[in-house]
Design an enzyme around this catalytic site. Sequence first.
Site, PDB file in Angstrom:
ATOM      1  N   SER A 168       0.833  -1.192   0.000  1.00  0.00           N
ATOM      2  CA  SER A 168       0.000   0.000   0.000  1.00  0.00           C
ATOM      3  C   SER A 168       0.881   1.261   0.000  1.00  0.00           C
ATOM      4  O   SER A 168       1.700   1.442  -0.900  1.00  0.00           O
ATOM      5  CB  SER A 168      -0.956  -0.047   1.192  1.00  0.00           C
ATOM      6  OG  SER A 168      -1.990   0.895   1.079  1.00  0.00           O
ATOM      7  N   ASP A 264      -9.774  -4.828  -5.045  1.00  0.00           N
ATOM      8  CA  ASP A 264      -9.142  -3.759  -4.264  1.00  0.00           C
ATOM      9  C   ASP A 264      -9.196  -2.467  -5.056  1.00  0.00           C
ATOM     10  O   ASP A 264      -8.891  -2.437  -6.260  1.00  0.00           O
ATOM     11  CB  ASP A 264      -7.693  -4.131  -3.953  1.00  0.00           C
ATOM     12  CG  ASP A 264      -6.955  -3.055  -3.169  1.00  0.00           C
ATOM     13  OD1 ASP A 264      -7.615  -2.229  -2.510  1.00  0.00           O
ATOM     14  OD2 ASP A 264      -5.712  -3.050  -3.220  1.00  0.00           O
ATOM     15  N   HIS A 294      -7.522  -5.619  -0.400  1.00  0.00           N
ATOM     16  CA  HIS A 294      -6.422  -4.900   0.228  1.00  0.00           C
ATOM     17  C   HIS A 294      -6.040  -5.569   1.552  1.00  0.00           C
ATOM     18  O   HIS A 294      -6.899  -6.044   2.294  1.00  0.00           O
ATOM     19  CB  HIS A 294      -6.841  -3.454   0.484  1.00  0.00           C
ATOM     20  CG  HIS A 294      -5.704  -2.507   0.577  1.00  0.00           C
ATOM     21  ND1 HIS A 294      -4.970  -2.109  -0.507  1.00  0.00           N
ATOM     22  CD2 HIS A 294      -5.148  -1.874   1.639  1.00  0.00           C
ATOM     23  CE1 HIS A 294      -4.028  -1.265  -0.131  1.00  0.00           C
ATOM     24  NE2 HIS A 294      -4.111  -1.115   1.168  1.00  0.00           N
TER      25      HIS A 294
END
Length: 323
Positions: A168, A264, A294
């Site tokens: 991320s 995601d 995610h």
Amino acid sequence: MSDVASLQGEDLEPEIRRFVQKTSEDYKRFGGEGPLSPTQTRQVAERVREPWRQGGPEMASTREHLVPSRHGSVRVRVYAPVAESDGPALVYFHGGGWMIFSLDTHDRLMREYAARAGVIVVGVDYALSPEAKFPVAHEQCVDVLLWLADHGRELGIDPLRIAVGGDSAGGNLAVGAALALRDADRSGLVKALLLNYASFGGDFTAEYHARYGGPGYMLSSEEVSRFISNYLARPEDRADRRVRIVDADLAGLPATFLAIPECDLLSCQSLEMAPRFRAAGVPLRAEIYAGATHSFLEAMSISRVANRALDDEAAWLREIFAA
């Protein structure tokens, strides 16, 4: 506007759906209904993630060190799976929107990489926003990598075999650091990039906002907006190519692995970036994991798809370091 309807998590692998539901319930249980300060938000996140870091492989040693940087000392945690020296290393930047999470929330994930890939893992405790605005975390990550190039052997690391990874926001920091080193004629320091559901600082399609940006998935459209606003010091920083990787020249980057969860919000950016990596001559492996969302790797204690992804990445790292 998009006329795509969200399945609200029904398209997730059952174990991943359990992970999302449990973490969502715990956020509500520990966080209450009112607004939280950044410190409170981090405390809640630590409690929510605590069960998911339990178990997993044991290390031969786990040590912490302080590394100097332009913005003060940076704590790093070094996971050694075996008591050998001069081994390859994965330097890992945890995710959390540049605002939350820590070495502790990602402790098991880093131990899994160490054990499965047979590498030393160095977790980096970079400064979090909004207290530390861009480019503080970026520059700290660059400085840690430069320090490891000079001092890695003191930690049992072969400085000629260092990969950099992150998930991320941590993936954003990983690519940004690799680009900074390339531009400083230090591109040889990073042998590979391991990017898990990375943020490339680009825009999101209406379809992905509608399908994956709401309830039932791990990362919402609202969270993404809040994280980036907290991270940037000025509106014009949004266009900085150390953040907006989608506009950066990718030539000269090392071999890269993109782990792309099917469900995601951020995955539309990875899918956009994959052909750009290849066009820039970057050796790329891009894997789409069906039924994943995610943060899915953190569900490795219950999820088959998470374990498959970790095994894929570990085998890839072994190949990179054996070449």
